[in-house]
Design a protein around this motif. Structure first.
Motif, PDB file in Angstrom:
ATOM      1  N   MET A  17       0.823  -1.220   0.000  1.00 21.48           N
ATOM      2  CA  MET A  17       0.000   0.000   0.000  1.00 21.48           C
ATOM      3  C   MET A  17       0.855   1.267   0.000  1.00 21.48           C
ATOM      4  SD  MET A  17      -3.207  -0.583  -0.013  1.00 21.48           S
ATOM      5  CE  MET A  17      -3.907   0.935   0.621  1.00 21.48           C
ATOM      6  N   LEU A  18       2.106   1.152   0.531  1.00 15.52           N
ATOM      7  CA  LEU A  18       2.927   2.351   0.747  1.00 15.52           C
ATOM      8  C   LEU A  18       3.132   3.210  -0.504  1.00 15.52           C
ATOM      9  CD1 LEU A  18       6.002   2.039   3.109  1.00 15.52           C
ATOM     10  CD2 LEU A  18       4.392   3.910   2.888  1.00 15.52           C
ATOM     11  N   PRO A  19       3.629   2.589  -1.610  1.00 12.51           N
ATOM     12  CA  PRO A  19       3.821   3.431  -2.792  1.00 12.51           C
ATOM     13  C   PRO A  19       2.533   4.082  -3.273  1.00 12.51           C
ATOM     14  CG  PRO A  19       4.375   1.113  -3.262  1.00 12.51           C
ATOM     15  CD  PRO A  19       4.113   1.213  -1.809  1.00 12.51           C
ATOM     16  N   THR A  24      -0.382   8.498  -4.792  1.00 15.47           N
ATOM     17  CA  THR A  24      -1.724   8.967  -5.143  1.00 15.47           C
ATOM     18  C   THR A  24      -2.085  10.259  -4.410  1.00 15.47           C
ATOM     19  OG1 THR A  24      -2.693   7.562  -3.477  1.00 15.47           O
ATOM     20  CG2 THR A  24      -2.673   6.687  -5.701  1.00 15.47           C
ATOM     21  N   ASN A  25      -1.377  10.557  -3.319  1.00 16.93           N
ATOM     22  CA  ASN A  25      -1.667  11.811  -2.626  1.00 16.93           C
ATOM     23  C   ASN A  25      -0.718  12.933  -3.036  1.00 16.93           C
ATOM     24  OD1 ASN A  25      -3.718  10.586  -1.244  1.00 16.93           O
ATOM     25  ND2 ASN A  25      -2.435  10.004   0.484  1.00 16.93           N
ATOM     26  N   THR A  26       0.561  12.610  -3.165  1.00 14.36           N
ATOM     27  CA  THR A  26       1.535  13.671  -3.444  1.00 14.36           C
ATOM     28  C   THR A  26       1.364  14.222  -4.869  1.00 14.36           C
ATOM     29  OG1 THR A  26       3.061  12.486  -2.008  1.00 14.36           O
ATOM     30  CG2 THR A  26       3.981  14.274  -3.294  1.00 14.36           C
ATOM     31  N   SER A 124     -14.533  13.209   8.307  1.00 13.22           N
ATOM     32  CA  SER A 124     -14.257  13.739   6.977  1.00 13.22           C
ATOM     33  C   SER A 124     -13.375  14.984   7.070  1.00 13.22           C
ATOM     34  CB  SER A 124     -15.579  14.074   6.287  1.00 13.22           C
ATOM     35  OG  SER A 124     -15.317  14.927   5.201  1.00 13.22           O
ATOM     36  N   ILE A 125     -12.120  14.833   6.645  1.00 10.11           N
ATOM     37  CA  ILE A 125     -11.192  15.967   6.667  1.00 10.11           C
ATOM     38  C   ILE A 125     -11.656  17.037   5.672  1.00 10.11           C
ATOM     39  CG2 ILE A 125      -8.804  16.645   6.175  1.00 10.11           C
ATOM     40  CD1 ILE A 125      -7.903  13.918   7.146  1.00 10.11           C
ATOM     41  N   GLY A 126     -12.207  16.593   4.547  1.00 10.48           N
ATOM     42  CA  GLY A 126     -12.659  17.543   3.522  1.00 10.48           C
ATOM     43  C   GLY A 126     -13.770  18.441   4.041  1.00 10.48           C
ATOM     44  N   GLN A 171      -6.583  19.615   9.537  1.00 11.54           N
ATOM     45  CA  GLN A 171      -5.976  18.311   9.868  1.00 11.54           C
ATOM     46  C   GLN A 171      -5.646  17.586   8.571  1.00 11.54           C
ATOM     47  OE1 GLN A 171      -5.921  17.570  13.179  1.00 11.54           O
ATOM     48  NE2 GLN A 171      -7.365  19.098  13.911  1.00 11.54           N
ATOM     49  N   PRO A 172      -4.870  18.179   7.669  1.00 14.09           N
ATOM     50  CA  PRO A 172      -4.731  17.571   6.337  1.00 14.09           C
ATOM     51  C   PRO A 172      -4.098  16.194   6.358  1.00 14.09           C
ATOM     52  CG  PRO A 172      -3.094  19.294   6.647  1.00 14.09           C
ATOM     53  CD  PRO A 172      -4.016  19.362   7.817  1.00 14.09           C
ATOM     54  N   PHE A 173      -3.271  15.917   7.367  1.00 16.32           N
ATOM     55  CA  PHE A 173      -2.588  14.620   7.392  1.00 16.32           C
ATOM     56  C   PHE A 173      -3.157  13.710   8.473  1.00 16.32           C
ATOM     57  CE2 PHE A 173       0.479  17.519   5.399  1.00 16.32           C
ATOM     58  CZ  PHE A 173       0.703  16.826   4.221  1.00 16.32           C
ATOM     59  N   GLY A 174      -4.384  13.978   8.894  1.00 13.73           N
ATOM     60  CA  GLY A 174      -4.998  13.157   9.931  1.00 13.73           C
ATOM     61  C   GLY A 174      -4.437  13.527  11.292  1.00 13.73           C
ATOM     62  N   ALA A 188       8.874  18.037   1.233  1.00 10.88           N
ATOM     63  CA  ALA A 188      10.203  18.284   0.657  1.00 10.88           C
ATOM     64  C   ALA A 188      10.197  18.010  -0.857  1.00 10.88           C
ATOM     65  CB  ALA A 188      11.246  17.421   1.360  1.00 10.88           C
ATOM     66  N   GLU A 189       9.519  16.925  -1.256  1.00  8.53           N
ATOM     67  CA  GLU A 189       9.441  16.612  -2.694  1.00  8.53           C
ATOM     68  C   GLU A 189       8.758  17.753  -3.460  1.00  8.53           C
ATOM     69  OE1 GLU A 189       8.217  12.223  -3.779  1.00  8.53           O
ATOM     70  OE2 GLU A 189       7.045  12.911  -2.084  1.00  8.53           O
ATOM     71  N   MET A 190       7.644  18.217  -2.876  1.00 12.61           N
ATOM     72  CA  MET A 190       6.870  19.248  -3.581  1.00 12.61           C
ATOM     73  C   MET A 190       7.613  20.576  -3.611  1.00 12.61           C
ATOM     74  SD  MET A 190       2.938  18.446  -2.646  1.00 12.61           S
ATOM     75  CE  MET A 190       3.033  17.568  -1.120  1.00 12.61           C
TER      76      MET A 190
HETATM   77  C1  HEM Z   1       0.420  15.372   0.038  1.00 11.46           C
HETATM   78  C2  HEM Z   1       0.739  14.132   0.299  1.00 11.46           C
HETATM   79  C3  HEM Z   1       0.055  13.287   1.329  1.00 11.46           C
HETATM   80  C4  HEM Z   1      -1.171  13.452   1.915  1.00 11.46           C
HETATM   81  C5  HEM Z   1      -2.198  14.545   1.670  1.00 11.46           C
HETATM   82  C6  HEM Z   1      -1.342  12.366   2.855  1.00 11.46           C
HETATM   83  C7  HEM Z   1      -2.443  12.215   3.671  1.00 11.46           C
HETATM   84  C8  HEM Z   1      -2.607  11.196   4.570  1.00 11.46           C
HETATM   85  C9  HEM Z   1      -3.741  11.031   5.442  1.00 11.46           C
HETATM   86  C10 HEM Z   1      -4.927  11.993   5.525  1.00 11.46           C
HETATM   87  C11 HEM Z   1      -3.555   9.895   6.146  1.00 11.46           C
HETATM   88  C12 HEM Z   1      -4.536   9.272   7.137  1.00 11.46           C
HETATM   89  C13 HEM Z   1      -4.260   9.685   8.563  1.00 11.46           C
HETATM   90  C14 HEM Z   1      -5.379   9.309   9.487  1.00 11.46           C
HETATM   91  O1  HEM Z   1      -6.150   8.373   9.237  1.00 11.46           O
HETATM   92  O2  HEM Z   1      -5.466   9.972  10.521  1.00 11.46           O
HETATM   93  C15 HEM Z   1      -2.301   9.314   5.737  1.00 11.46           C
HETATM   94  C16 HEM Z   1      -1.765   8.139   6.231  1.00 11.46           C
HETATM   95  C17 HEM Z   1      -0.617   7.558   5.752  1.00 11.46           C
HETATM   96  N1  HEM Z   1       0.280   8.097   4.847  1.00 11.46           N
HETATM   97 FE1  HEM Z   1       0.088   9.874   3.917  1.00 11.46          FE
HETATM   98  N2  HEM Z   1      -0.234  11.557   2.809  1.00 11.46           N
HETATM   99  C18 HEM Z   1       0.648  12.081   1.886  1.00 11.46           C
HETATM  100  C19 HEM Z   1       1.893  11.591   1.539  1.00 11.46           C
HETATM  101  C20 HEM Z   1       2.426  10.408   1.993  1.00 11.46           C
HETATM  102  C21 HEM Z   1       3.727   9.871   1.632  1.00 11.46           C
HETATM  103  C22 HEM Z   1       4.711  10.561   0.687  1.00 11.46           C
HETATM  104  C23 HEM Z   1       3.861   8.682   2.277  1.00 11.46           C
HETATM  105  C24 HEM Z   1       5.007   7.710   2.281  1.00 11.46           C
HETATM  106  C25 HEM Z   1       6.215   7.973   1.831  1.00 11.46           C
HETATM  107  C26 HEM Z   1       2.659   8.468   3.063  1.00 11.46           C
HETATM  108  C27 HEM Z   1       2.412   7.362   3.838  1.00 11.46           C
HETATM  109  C28 HEM Z   1       1.298   7.203   4.653  1.00 11.46           C
HETATM  110  C29 HEM Z   1       1.066   6.023   5.485  1.00 11.46           C
HETATM  111  C30 HEM Z   1       1.962   4.781   5.594  1.00 11.46           C
HETATM  112  C31 HEM Z   1      -0.128   6.254   6.180  1.00 11.46           C
HETATM  113  C32 HEM Z   1      -0.827   5.321   7.190  1.00 11.46           C
HETATM  114  C33 HEM Z   1      -0.383   5.682   8.588  1.00 11.46           C
HETATM  115  C34 HEM Z   1      -1.034   4.810   9.654  1.00 11.46           C
HETATM  116  O3  HEM Z   1      -2.141   4.302   9.416  1.00 11.46           O
HETATM  117  O4  HEM Z   1      -0.459   4.694  10.737  1.00 11.46           O
HETATM  118  N3  HEM Z   1       1.822   9.540   2.880  1.00 11.46           N
HETATM  119  N4  HEM Z   1      -1.733  10.136   4.787  1.00 11.46           N
END
Ligand code: HEM
Length: 254
Positions: A17-19, A24-26, A124-126, A171-174, A188-190
């Motif tokens: 799932m990692l890649p 898909t987000n970046t 819903s973060i959106g 809370q864009p990243f949860g 950093a990539e962006m």
């Molecule tokens: C703009 C880019 C990104 C956005 C908007 C984003 C957003 C998110 C969000 C909203 C979550 C869910 C958090 C939650 O449920 O509270 C998440 C989880 C996660 N993201 Fe990202 N992400 C981004 C980039 C990345 C990148 C570059 C990586 C890896 C290199 C990554 C790896 C993960 C992983 C492994 C999780 C699951 C964490 C867990 O369940 O403990 N994400 N991300």
């Protein structure tokens, strides 16, 4: 994971799932960051001025830019504000959790809600990103300066559009234990891409006419970030190297 008793096959399934999470987000976030900025020529000029002196070192044709997220946040407040505003406009992730013990929440009007242990909840973060009660009446617009005072804790005003209200909603990243671990890497990539584009290239609409960005496409529950409608078909740009930056060699420092 293995220490927690997860079998090898399941570890592989989780890791595959990692890649996807990373790409898909970046990729769509960068598409919107680039498009929101580049379609505002005045903003491009302001940002060039900001980044050129703050995080760029030029020695002849050798250019080093600092793409480290905290350096950009500290030295380039306008660019960082655009980045946060892009996240706010485009993320519509739904975070899922399970309630581990009975919990009562109350809202600003004193109403109480009992969350029963064992119940799955979805946040819903959106929705948080677009509520006018947090962001003000222009919540649907891209405002490059919206986040300039975001981190200023001396501002105690409350209500729509105040830094305090924005910090509650953003809370864009949860959050908590599952806060996105890739967020700094993604930034950093962006930043590496945006700094190179801003400094080294002139970008204009493909047909030389007016900028017209594609609308957001239909949103699915499995994407965290909105994609352009019809995959952006019909939207294109022409790029050429900026005068004085034709033969630079780029270095990126973290
Ligand atoms: C703009 C880019 C990104 C956005 C908007 C984003 C957003 C998110 C969000 C909203 C979550 C869910 C958090 C939650 O449920 O509270 C998440 C989880 C996660 N993201 Fe990202 N992400 C981004 C980039 C990345 C990148 C570059 C990586 C890896 C290199 C990554 C790896 C993960 C992983 C492994 C999780 C699951 C964490 C867990 O369940 O403990 N994400 N991300």
């Amino acid at each position: 994971m293995r220490d927690g008793g997860i079998a090898d096959g399941d570890v592989a399934r989780i890791e595959i799932m990692l890649p996807f999470a990373a790409m898909t987000n970046t990729v769509p976030t960068l598409f919107w960051l680039f498009s929101f900025i580049i379609s505002r020529p005045d903003l491009v000029l302001q940002l060039r001025e900001e980044v050129e002196s703050a995080i760029t070192k030029r020695d002849g044709d050798e250019v080093t830019v600092r793409v480290n997220a905290s350096a950009v946040e500290e030295r380039c407040p306008l660019l960082w504000s655009c980045y946060r505003e892009t996240l706010r406009m485009t993320i519509h992730q739904i975070s899922t959790r399970t309630v581990v013990q009975d919990t009562t929440l109350s809202d600003a009007k004193g109403r109480e809600y009992l969350l029963k242990a064992g119940t799955p909840i979805q946040m819903s973060i959106g929705t948080l990103n677009t509520l006018e009660e947090y962001w003000g009446p222009d919540a649907a617009e891209f405002d490059p300066t919206r986040f300039l005072n975001f981190a200023d804790r001396s501002k105690t005003a409350e209500g729509p559009g105040s830094p305090k209200a924005m910090r509650t909603a953003f809370q864009p990243f949860g959050g908590g234990q599952h806060l996105c671990p890739g967020r700094m890497f993604a930034a950093a990539e962006m930043m590496a891409f945006m700094l190179t584009m801003l400094l080294g290239y002139e970008v204009e609409p493909l047909d030389g006419g007016r900028w017209e960005l594609p609308p957001f496409g239909p949103r699915s529950v499995i994407d965290a970030v909105a994609k352009p409608a019809k995959d952006g078909k019909g939207f294109g740009v022409r790029m050429r190297k900026r005068q004085g930056w034709e033969s630079v060699r780029w270095n990126f420092a973290f």
